[in-house]
Design an enzyme around this catalytic site. Structure first.
Site, PDB file in Angstrom:
ATOM      1  N   CYS A 241       0.836  -1.207   0.000  1.00  0.00           N
ATOM      2  CA  CYS A 241       0.000   0.000   0.000  1.00  0.00           C
ATOM      3  C   CYS A 241       0.867   1.253   0.000  1.00  0.00           C
ATOM      4  CB  CYS A 241      -0.955  -0.011   1.187  1.00  0.00           C
ATOM      5  SG  CYS A 241      -0.177  -0.385   2.774  1.00  0.00           S
ATOM      6  N   HIS A 484      -1.577   1.017   7.627  1.00  0.00           N
ATOM      7  CA  HIS A 484      -2.001   1.042   6.234  1.00  0.00           C
ATOM      8  C   HIS A 484      -1.682   2.423   5.664  1.00  0.00           C
ATOM      9  CE1 HIS A 484      -4.246   0.190   2.646  1.00  0.00           C
ATOM     10  NE2 HIS A 484      -5.126   1.146   2.875  1.00  0.00           N
TER      11      HIS A 484
END
Length: 1157
Positions: A241, A484
């Site tokens: 990510c 994330h």
């Protein structure tokens, strides 16, 4: 359609009882204590109880039970009441009247006897019925209130929010209220039931909110990013990510995308070999694809394996390395220098004297700026901290050339900022107390528009304003161990922000992109709770875990040149062409896979393949690195029902020959591992699948040899070699014709290729086939030659001329190899130049040949000097060096080779010894008897070095690793020198002087050389100290002695110091010598130690100092400011220890940095 899955969440039931009076009177108060007693008559009027809320007071109910949600704008709101009569007579499922909230129709869905539960079930659903308008949705907050029409103070309520759309048509409460309680004579504390006389009222309150982002309360099932936003995301491979957010930021910097498209890649065929080509393909797909794009091709081109894909890396380091690789690819192209023009600014590091006109400065390029978050409130605070000026005065004065010691100002100032400014916010820092990296979630503000001019030098070019606009916010949510990454980006100059969260792209509010990512205290939850839960670590925290870690600003005056229109950023035409070809190929592969059961593969070899083959057997049935493409048999995909005759005609058409001139032979696997022709397939009308079953030898593919006819007869019919032999010699079953294959070993060219096939009778002697050999070779009849039979790879035997072929066990498909006979003198000459004088020797070379890749060990030599040679595993070290030297044009005695670590592709610690008795095979694959050396060594590659001296002379020298300390302990430079083994430390210093111009003769006498073991000074080496006394893995440090350590008063002493962490055995950092002054308090000593080590501020304040006795059994004696160090430390017996955390040992610092191939 019955609801299948609904929320069972229950809102808190309202309290229908009046509040009790807060005043409590104590009846037991002693009157004699002079306390005034207030009688009921004298007391104030009691506050009347709050009236019960009535369900028919619709405004009050909405205000109490459905207050507006902050940060959302109401589109419309309404309420509607449904009179429910004859409850017990209703069917299983009922629907209320349709009502509208604005233009949105709704109705209540009711299950009087419960939706498979013992509770009444109520839901709100849209009122369109079966025909829902395309793309319709409504983001609604709603409350359902069931109440008694005879007593509206009796009511029961639940509230929820939902995004109503075609596939989410209803939402509500399966367990709205228990049926038993609804029909009970008394509802809660009242004296009447909720459902009275089988009747009740149900009021639905609905408030529809505006949805500026299009994703409010979206479940993202079947969400189409392309349809909603016109853009697509990137798939997450595991933990990529962080890569996705960086790539999206670079992609929408359209000038960067254009520069990437300008890299010439028209001739690229392997996407895994060129990261620039892979990035072009990725950008092309982001521009044209309708679905999320995979980064798999790009990470493979980077050379990453599973470990890198499932390990989050440092985004700043990744960005810098990617820029470096792309700059290399852009050299000489239209895009040359494009990245520097976009991303590079200049900063000046300076020391400016206060009282004299002298300044020392150095201007450097920067691609991004790392800013401290800790201790700063906003972006301007960080920049002020970055350019903060340090005053050098007192004992810390600056030695100005020509002016001596001077008071000076030291700092950094910016000369220019780039068009695209990447700011890296240091959200992750090392915590000395915890001895670990931690994430800083403090509030840190950054503006949408920012002025960089206050941080420019006075001489900077200010012809255009340095006003920057925020276009990208890269966010990290979580902590150090789990989290994330995603990004908020403005794709165009005047567009809104969009959120790029891996494969999902959605509109975002400006607040979501900017202020929501400042960090700091988390907002209060709906239930009043101040803490929020990290969705990735499941840990509660009072601070936001989502905050910006990288900002992208674009200079306003240059926005038009950076954010280009899409029609100005067209991908190269060859990309579209290649993707179309790949799509067609994939479609063909898919179709082939579906029809695979109908087809089979047939491999066909012919004389043309045999003539091009240099190796074992007739042709290479398996692909190999050494095999020529012309030698590999041709493969055909044929329907299984095709007859042999049809297949032969098919091959003939492909070869452009008459099908009658071809005769198929079935190939068989012999027990000795060879594959040879066995017999002719004489049934032309059987299918190829039947031929495989009948003639194949446990192989999935049918393998055939296509024999050519040698000519035609007088009837124009093809004639094969066996027929000609039968016409010349009367044959019988014991003397039948056999097909043989002839190979020729050319001694001069050092080649061994097939010549042709021919026929001979079984009872022919070996000498009888000479005429055919002469004819095929074109030799005179008196040519002397040798004959060998190639039995198998490791068995090449000479043939006896007087034996018959039958006695020599020669059969169909056997291979005979010939070579010219040469004299012993000629053979010796061939051997001397590295050749092979006999076919058997050359066969042995073929058996042991290996393709070895040679890579320069020094990266500066890397460009254009990586190469591959085909060598023999039987080669000695000298023969290996000779071959590599010939290729490089270098003296082979100056070449040194080092094995390659198979794990990380780096050189192994120990080079190959040139005196080794091992051959090349053993060098590449040492075997397990070599203490596991082969476990992590590549068997097909070596690093090489071209040395200044021969290896023999190198043995007379010693490799010394030196750490040069040019600025005290704050900077290190590493060197390696080859010095004579019988030399002295003086030789090392002279070698260093040749590398470091600043090391002039004037300061030569101030040089200190010391030997370090385990981060402690072992000894100081005098100039005459013998090199022979140094161990192989010694660490030598060289520094210039500080002024105070050269000439110091009697009574002062030089002492040794080293760094450690908690335990003395855990030493780290660079040890040093310092001057211990007699009678000086340790508070004063610490000030000098700060200057000596270069450690200042908080880092220095956290150090604990201790006297470390020589004995390992004595504990460290920690010092206080009023201690006299000269009274505590004996220079001959003790050392000073600096107890502080070893930052280099942090788990955050990985052993292997990011790399991009």
């Amino acid at each position: 359609m019955d609801p299948v899955l609904h929320s069972d969440a229950l809102a808190p039931s309202p309290s229908n009882s009046p509040q009790e009076n807060d005043m409590i009177l104590d009846n037991d108060i002693d009157e004699d204590k002079g306390v005034a007693i207030i009688s009921p008559d004298e007391s104030m009027d009691e506050a009347e109880p709050e009236p019960k809320l009535r369900a028919d007071d619709y405004d009050a109910i909405m205000k109490r039970h459905m207050p507006p949600i902050s940060d959302l704008e109401t589109e419309c709101e309404t309420h509607h009441t449904w009179d429910i009569e004859n409850w017990r007579a209703l069917g299983r499922r009922e629907q209320g009247p349709t009502f509208k909230c604005g233009e949105h129709p709704f109705r209540v869905l009711f299950f009087p006897y419960g939706n498979n539960v013992d509770h009444a079930s109520f839901y709100l659903e849209h009122g369109f019925g079966d025909k829902v308008p395309e793309d319709w949705y409504a983001c609604a907050q709603f409350t359902l209130v069931l109440w008694n029409p005879n007593d509206p103070t009796l009511y029961h309520t639940h509230t929820a929010t939902h995004r109503f759309q075609a596939d989410e048509s209803d939402w509500g409460f399966t367990r709205f209220a228990e049926l038993r309680k609804l029909f009970a004579p008394r509802w809660e504390d009242s004296d009447r039931p909720m459902v009275e006389n089988d009747s009740a009222k149900l009021t639905a309150y609905v408030r529809v909110y505006k949805d500026p982002t299009g994703v409010l309360w979206h479940n993202f099932v079947n969400y189409d990013s392309k349809k909603v936003t016109g853009m697509v995301g990137l798939k997450n491979q595991g933990a990529t990510c962080y890569l996705n957010s960086l790539l999206q930021s670079l992609y929408f910097t359209t000038a960067f995308r254009k520069a990437v498209y300008q890299i010439p890649t028209e001739n690229e065929t392997d996407v895994r070999a060129n990261s620039a080509y892979a990035l072009q393909r990725l950008f092309y797909q982001l521009q044209t694809s309708a679905v999320a794009v995979s980064t798999g091709e790009l990470t493979k081109a980077f050379g990453w394996d599973t470990r890198q894909i499932f390990e989050q890396q440092d985004v700043q380091e990744l960005s810098r390395i990617l820029m470096e690789r792309l700059e290399e690819k852009m050299k000489g192209s239209e895009a040359q220098d494009a990245l520097a023009k976009m991303f590079v600014g200049k900063m000046k590091t300076y020391i400016s004297c206060i009282n004299v006109d002298y300044e020392s400065s150095r201007t450097e390029d920067f691609w991004d700026i790392q800013l401290n978050v800790s201790g700063n409130n906003d972006l301007d605070d960080s920049f002020r901290d970055y350019i903060q000026v340090e005053t050098m005065e007192g004992e810390n004065k600056y030695q100005a050339e020509g002016f001596g010691l001077q008071d000076a100002k030291k700092g950094v100032i910016f000369e220019s900022f780039p068009s695209v400014l990447h700011l890296q916010l240091k959200r992750f820092e090392y915590d000395i107390q915890r001895d670990a990296m931690t994430k800083i979630n403090d509030r840190y503000e950054f503006p949408e528009e920012w002025d960089a001019s206050p941080y420019l030098s006075q001489d900077a070019d200010r012809s255009e304003p340095y006003i920057y606009q925020l276009y990208g916010v890269l966010v990290h949510s979580g902590d150090l161990n789990a989290g994330h990454y995603y990004a908020f980006i403005k794709p165009q100059k005047d567009s809104e922000f969009f959120k790029f969260d891996d494969d999902r792209v959605m509109r975002a509010l400006k607040r979501e992109a900017i202020s929501d990512n400042f960090g700091g205290e988390a907002p209060a939850q709906a239930n009043g709770q101040l803490a929020q839960r990290n969705p990735y670590t499941r840990v509660w925290s009072a601070k936001r875990s989502n905050n910006a870690y990288m900002l992208v600003y674009i200079r306003q005056s240059r926005t038009d040149s950076i954010l280009l229109n899409e029609d100005e950023v067209q991908p190269p035409e060859h990309l579209a062409r290649k993707f179309a070809e790949e799509k067609a190929l994939n479609e063909r592969i898919r179709k082939d896979r579906e029809e695979a059961h109908l087809y089979m593969q047939i491999n066909v070899a012919a004389n043309s393949n045999f003539k091009e083959h240099q190796g074992f057997d007739i042709v290479p049935w398996k692909d190999s690195v050494e095999a020529s493409s012309a030698a590999i048999p041709k493969s055909y995909r044929i329907l299984r029902c095709t007859t042999v005759d049809q297949f032969v005609k098919f091959v003939a058409a492909d070869l452009e020959v008459d099908p009658e001139t071809l005769r198929p032979w079935a190939m068989v696997n012999r027990q000795n591992g060879t594959v040879r022709p066995d017999r002719v397939i004489a049934e032309p009308h059987i299918t190829v699948e039947e031929a495989l079953n009948k003639y194949g030898t446990k192989t999935a593919n049918l393998r055939l040899w296509m024999e050519d006819a040698v000519g035609k007869d007088d009837k124009d019919k093809p004639v094969f070699g066996d027929a000609i032999l039968e016409s010349r010699v009367p044959l019988d079953p014991s003397n039948r014709p056999i097909i043989l294959f002839l190979k020729y070993f050319d001694i001069e060219k050092q080649t061994l290729y097939g010549v042709s096939h021919f026929y001979a009778a079984q009872q022919d002697r070996v000498s009888d086939i000479s005429p055919q050999i002469f004819k095929l070779m074109g030799w005179p009849a008196d040519t002397a030659f040798k004959v060998f039979e190639e039995i198998k790879h490791s068995m090449i035997e000479p043939m006896k001329p007087k034996q018959t072929l039958a006695q020599s066990e020669i059969q169909d498909g056997d291979i005979i190899t010939v070579q010219k006979h040469i004299s012993e003198k000629e053979a010796a000459a061939v051997t001397e130049r590295g050749g092979y004088a006999e076919a058997r020797e050359f066969y042995e070379y073929l058996l042991h040949r290996i393709a070895v890749k040679f890579v320069p060990k020094v990266s500066a030599e890397a460009e254009g000097t990586t190469f591959e040679l085909v060598l023999s595993k039987r080669m000695t070290y000298n023969q290996l060096a000779q071959k590599v030297g010939e290729h490089l044009g270098e003296d082979p005695t100056h070449l040194r080779f080092t094995p390659v670590n198979a794990t990380n592709g780096k050189p192994k610690a120990v080079a190959v010894r040139h005196t080794t008795n091992n051959n090349l095979g053993a060098i590449l694959s040492p075997g397990y008897n070599s203490y596991g050396a082969a476990v992590s060594q590549r068997p097909d590659a070596l690093f090489y070095e071209v040395l200044e001296v021969s290896l023999s002379e190198l043995e007379m020298r010693k490799n010394i690793k030196v750490t040069w300390l040019p600025e005290g302990l704050t900077k290190e430079e590493h060197f390696e020198f080859l010095v004579p083994k019988n030399g002295t430390i003086q030789n090392v210093v002279l070698s260093l002087q040749r590398k470091v111009p600043a090391l002039t003769d004037e300061i030569f006498d101030r040089i200190r050389v010391f030997e370090v073991h385990n981060n402690k000074i072992y000894r100081e080496c005098s100039p005459n100290y013998a090199i022979a006394n140094l161990t192989d893995f010694v660490n030598l440090f060289i520094e210039i002695k500080p002024e105070e350590e050269i000439d110091y008063p009697e009574g002062d002493h030089l002492a040794l110091a080293f760094h450690f962490e908690k335990e003395v055995s855990r030493a780290h950092g660079i040890p040093f010598v310092f001057l211990m002054k007699k009678g000086e308090t340790f508070k004063e000593t610490k000030e000098r130690l700060s200057r000596r080590t270069g450690l200042k501020g908080k880092s220095f304040e956290k150090i604990r100092f201790a006297v470390i006795p020589r004995s390992n059994y004595q504990r460290p004696l920690y010092l206080e400011d009023d201690d006299i160090l000269s009274e505590k430390l004996s220079p001959r017996e003790d050392q000073l220890g600096l107890d502080h955390a070893n930052k280099a040992r942090s788990a955050w610092n990985r052993a292997d940095s990011i790399f991009i191939r």
